[in-house]
Design a protein around this motif. Structure first.
Motif, PDB file in Angstrom:
ATOM      1  N   VAL A   1       0.865  -1.187   0.000  1.00 26.16           N
ATOM      2  CA  VAL A   1       0.000   0.000   0.000  1.00 26.16           C
ATOM      3  C   VAL A   1       0.896   1.230   0.000  1.00 26.16           C
ATOM      4  O   VAL A   1       2.046   1.175   0.442  1.00 26.16           O
ATOM      5  N   GLY A   2       0.350   2.357  -0.490  1.00 25.69           N
ATOM      6  CA  GLY A   2       1.193   3.526  -0.687  1.00 25.69           C
ATOM      7  C   GLY A   2       0.841   4.752   0.117  1.00 25.69           C
ATOM      8  O   GLY A   2       1.396   5.827  -0.117  1.00 25.69           O
ATOM      9  N   ASP A   3      -0.079   4.642   1.082  1.00 26.61           N
ATOM     10  CA  ASP A   3      -0.418   5.809   1.899  1.00 26.61           C
ATOM     11  C   ASP A   3      -0.782   5.368   3.306  1.00 26.61           C
ATOM     12  O   ASP A   3      -1.062   4.192   3.556  1.00 26.61           O
ATOM     13  N   GLY A   4      -0.782   6.330   4.216  1.00 27.33           N
ATOM     14  CA  GLY A   4      -0.994   6.026   5.620  1.00 27.33           C
ATOM     15  C   GLY A   4      -2.376   5.525   5.963  1.00 27.33           C
ATOM     16  O   GLY A   4      -2.538   4.643   6.803  1.00 27.33           O
ATOM     17  N   GLU A   5      -3.403   6.074   5.327  1.00 25.37           N
ATOM     18  CA  GLU A   5      -4.777   5.644   5.601  1.00 25.37           C
ATOM     19  C   GLU A   5      -4.952   4.171   5.265  1.00 25.37           C
ATOM     20  O   GLU A   5      -5.503   3.395   6.049  1.00 25.37           O
ATOM     21  N   ALA A   6      -4.497   3.773   4.062  1.00 23.47           N
ATOM     22  CA  ALA A   6      -4.618   2.371   3.652  1.00 23.47           C
ATOM     23  C   ALA A   6      -3.784   1.470   4.552  1.00 23.47           C
ATOM     24  O   ALA A   6      -4.197   0.356   4.889  1.00 23.47           O
ATOM     25  N   ALA A   7      -2.613   1.950   4.962  1.00 24.89           N
ATOM     26  CA  ALA A   7      -1.754   1.160   5.835  1.00 24.89           C
ATOM     27  C   ALA A   7      -2.470   0.818   7.135  1.00 24.89           C
ATOM     28  O   ALA A   7      -2.454  -0.340   7.581  1.00 24.89           O
ATOM     29  N   TYR A   8      -3.085   1.803   7.735  1.00 25.52           N
ATOM     30  CA  TYR A   8      -3.787   1.571   8.992  1.00 25.52           C
ATOM     31  C   TYR A   8      -4.954   0.609   8.794  1.00 25.52           C
ATOM     32  O   TYR A   8      -5.145  -0.332   9.562  1.00 25.52           O
ATOM     33  N   ASP A   9      -5.751   0.848   7.738  1.00 30.66           N
ATOM     34  CA  ASP A   9      -6.928   0.010   7.488  1.00 30.66           C
ATOM     35  C   ASP A   9      -6.534  -1.447   7.280  1.00 30.66           C
ATOM     36  O   ASP A   9      -7.213  -2.360   7.761  1.00 30.66           O
ATOM     37  N   TYR A  10      -5.460  -1.686   6.540  1.00 31.39           N
ATOM     38  CA  TYR A  10      -5.011  -3.058   6.323  1.00 31.39           C
ATOM     39  C   TYR A  10      -4.454  -3.663   7.603  1.00 31.39           C
ATOM     40  O   TYR A  10      -4.716  -4.830   7.924  1.00 31.39           O
ATOM     41  N   ALA A  11      -3.672  -2.895   8.338  1.00 30.20           N
ATOM     42  CA  ALA A  11      -2.995  -3.430   9.515  1.00 30.20           C
ATOM     43  C   ALA A  11      -3.971  -3.867  10.601  1.00 30.20           C
ATOM     44  O   ALA A  11      -3.741  -4.884  11.267  1.00 30.20           O
ATOM     45  N   VAL A  12      -5.059  -3.118  10.785  1.00 29.87           N
ATOM     46  CA  VAL A  12      -5.979  -3.444  11.880  1.00 29.87           C
ATOM     47  C   VAL A  12      -6.820  -4.679  11.600  1.00 29.87           C
ATOM     48  O   VAL A  12      -7.505  -5.180  12.499  1.00 29.87           O
ATOM     49  N   THR A  13      -6.778  -5.208  10.386  1.00 25.79           N
ATOM     50  CA  THR A  13      -7.520  -6.445  10.111  1.00 25.79           C
ATOM     51  C   THR A  13      -6.899  -7.631  10.824  1.00 25.79           C
ATOM     52  O   THR A  13      -7.541  -8.674  10.987  1.00 25.79           O
TER      53      THR A  13
ATOM     54  N   GLY B   1      -4.419  -9.385   9.689  1.00 28.29           N
ATOM     55  CA  GLY B   1      -4.031 -10.400   8.725  1.00 28.29           C
ATOM     56  C   GLY B   1      -2.561 -10.432   8.369  1.00 28.29           C
ATOM     57  O   GLY B   1      -2.180 -11.142   7.434  1.00 28.29           O
ATOM     58  N   PHE B   2      -1.727  -9.696   9.116  1.00 27.78           N
ATOM     59  CA  PHE B   2      -0.306  -9.626   8.763  1.00 27.78           C
ATOM     60  C   PHE B   2       0.568  -9.986   9.957  1.00 27.78           C
ATOM     61  O   PHE B   2       0.225  -9.722  11.106  1.00 27.78           O
ATOM     62  N   ASP B   3       1.710 -10.592   9.635  1.00 32.50           N
ATOM     63  CA  ASP B   3       2.653 -11.010  10.673  1.00 32.50           C
ATOM     64  C   ASP B   3       3.738  -9.972  10.911  1.00 32.50           C
ATOM     65  O   ASP B   3       4.419 -10.010  11.935  1.00 32.50           O
ATOM     66  N   LEU B   4       3.911  -9.041   9.968  1.00 30.34           N
ATOM     67  CA  LEU B   4       4.939  -8.010  10.103  1.00 30.34           C
ATOM     68  C   LEU B   4       4.629  -6.884   9.126  1.00 30.34           C
ATOM     69  O   LEU B   4       4.040  -7.117   8.067  1.00 30.34           O
ATOM     70  N   ILE B   5       5.043  -5.661   9.489  1.00 28.54           N
ATOM     71  CA  ILE B   5       4.846  -4.489   8.620  1.00 28.54           C
ATOM     72  C   ILE B   5       6.197  -3.836   8.363  1.00 28.54           C
ATOM     73  O   ILE B   5       6.965  -3.595   9.292  1.00 28.54           O
ATOM     74  N   VAL B   6       6.482  -3.566   7.083  1.00 30.60           N
ATOM     75  CA  VAL B   6       7.619  -2.734   6.700  1.00 30.60           C
ATOM     76  C   VAL B   6       7.049  -1.357   6.387  1.00 30.60           C
ATOM     77  O   VAL B   6       6.272  -1.197   5.449  1.00 30.60           O
ATOM     78  N   LEU B   7       7.401  -0.358   7.182  1.00 33.66           N
ATOM     79  CA  LEU B   7       6.705   0.929   7.165  1.00 33.66           C
ATOM     80  C   LEU B   7       7.622   2.089   6.817  1.00 33.66           C
ATOM     81  O   LEU B   7       8.613   2.340   7.521  1.00 33.66           O
ATOM     82  N   ASP B   8       7.292   2.801   5.742  1.00 35.70           N
ATOM     83  CA  ASP B   8       7.987   4.039   5.405  1.00 35.70           C
ATOM     84  C   ASP B   8       7.439   5.171   6.281  1.00 35.70           C
ATOM     85  O   ASP B   8       6.283   5.113   6.731  1.00 35.70           O
ATOM     86  N   ILE B   9       8.245   6.187   6.528  1.00 39.86           N
ATOM     87  CA  ILE B   9       7.797   7.326   7.333  1.00 39.86           C
ATOM     88  C   ILE B   9       7.183   8.423   6.468  1.00 39.86           C
ATOM     89  O   ILE B   9       6.122   8.966   6.772  1.00 39.86           O
ATOM     90  N   GLY B  10       7.824   8.754   5.348  1.00 42.67           N
ATOM     91  CA  GLY B  10       7.349   9.843   4.501  1.00 42.67           C
ATOM     92  C   GLY B  10       6.229   9.409   3.581  1.00 42.67           C
ATOM     93  O   GLY B  10       6.446   9.157   2.392  1.00 42.67           O
ATOM     94  N   LEU B  11       5.016   9.299   4.118  1.00 42.70           N
ATOM     95  CA  LEU B  11       3.861   8.833   3.356  1.00 42.70           C
ATOM     96  C   LEU B  11       2.893   9.976   3.076  1.00 42.70           C
ATOM     97  O   LEU B  11       2.798  10.918   3.873  1.00 42.70           O
ATOM     98  N   PRO B  12       2.147   9.905   1.983  1.00 38.47           N
ATOM     99  CA  PRO B  12       1.077  10.890   1.773  1.00 38.47           C
ATOM    100  C   PRO B  12      -0.059  10.657   2.762  1.00 38.47           C
ATOM    101  O   PRO B  12      -0.298   9.533   3.198  1.00 38.47           O
TER     102      PRO B  12
END
Length: 220
Positions: A31-43, A45-56
């Protein structure tokens, strides 16, 4: 097979990381933005997140803070061009499990991913979820409300587990649909409302709150 969420708005870097992880046996979602990142993460369904800081939209610091506030404990490796000590400390104190600066070598990222997954696997497994007098035993698949045992269908069980893993957090119908029924389910369906009503009937009308225009919440 471990599932990894890659949050990166630079397509070249996202593709590089995704191809490398997939070639090493991981299942990935980008995913390419912070809103989508949060929405996906709270499901959940993931064992780990690789997270960029400078997101739109929401930046990585905000996403990380909101995940930890929502008690999402999935390991997070921050991957960023920011290399100041101040940013590194802010990220680690904000809940990041690891911090890598760009440019980076994929071999090092892979080693850190494997380390964090091994560490997470050794964490004690939660077998009973609780919220007040409400409990859900994940081994026996039994729910109790006070002294009363509650019989749940398979879907009701998964829905209640989702609420109990995120107490106090508003979950949208789309988030609930994706977790309980999968993304291929008709988003226009009222199935979420039907199952929430069923839970209320079995557990009590005040167990699940409606947050108008947003979704549902299990009060803490």
């Amino acid at each position: 097979m471990n599932r990894i969420l890659i949050v990166e708005d630079e397509e070249r870097i996202a593709s590089f990381v995704q191809k490398g992880l997939r070639s090493n046996g991981f299942t990935t979602t980008v995913v390419g933005d912070g809103e989508a990142a949060y929405d996906y993460a709270v499901t959940g369904g993931f064992d780990l997140i690789v997270l960029d800081i400078g997101l739109p939209g929401k930046d990585g610091f905000t996403v990380l803070r909101q995940l930890r506030e929502a008690r999402i404990s999935v390991p997070v490796i921050v991957l960023t061009a920011r290399d100041s000590v101040r940013d590194t400390v802010a990220g680690l104190e904000g809940g990041a499990d690891d911090w890598m600066t760009k440019p980076f070598r994929f071999e090092e990222l892979l080693a850190r991913v494997r380390l964090r997954l091994r560490t997470a696997a050794r964490a004690p497994e939660v077998t009973v979820l609780r919220s007040g007098e409400l409990t859900l035993d994940l081994r026996t698949r039994r729910a109790r409300s006070g002294e009363r045992t509650v019989d749940l269908t398979a879907r009701e069980f998964v829905l209640l587990e989702l609420f109990l893993r995120h107490p106090g957090q508003v979950l949208s119908r789309e988030q609930i649909l994706s977790h309980v029924w999968g993304y291929d389910f008709d988003p226009g369906s009222n199935i979420v409302d039907v199952y929430v009503r069923a839970l209320r009937k079995k557990l009590g009308a005040d167990r699940v709150e409606t947050v108008r225009g947003m979704g549902y919440r299990l009060p803490e």
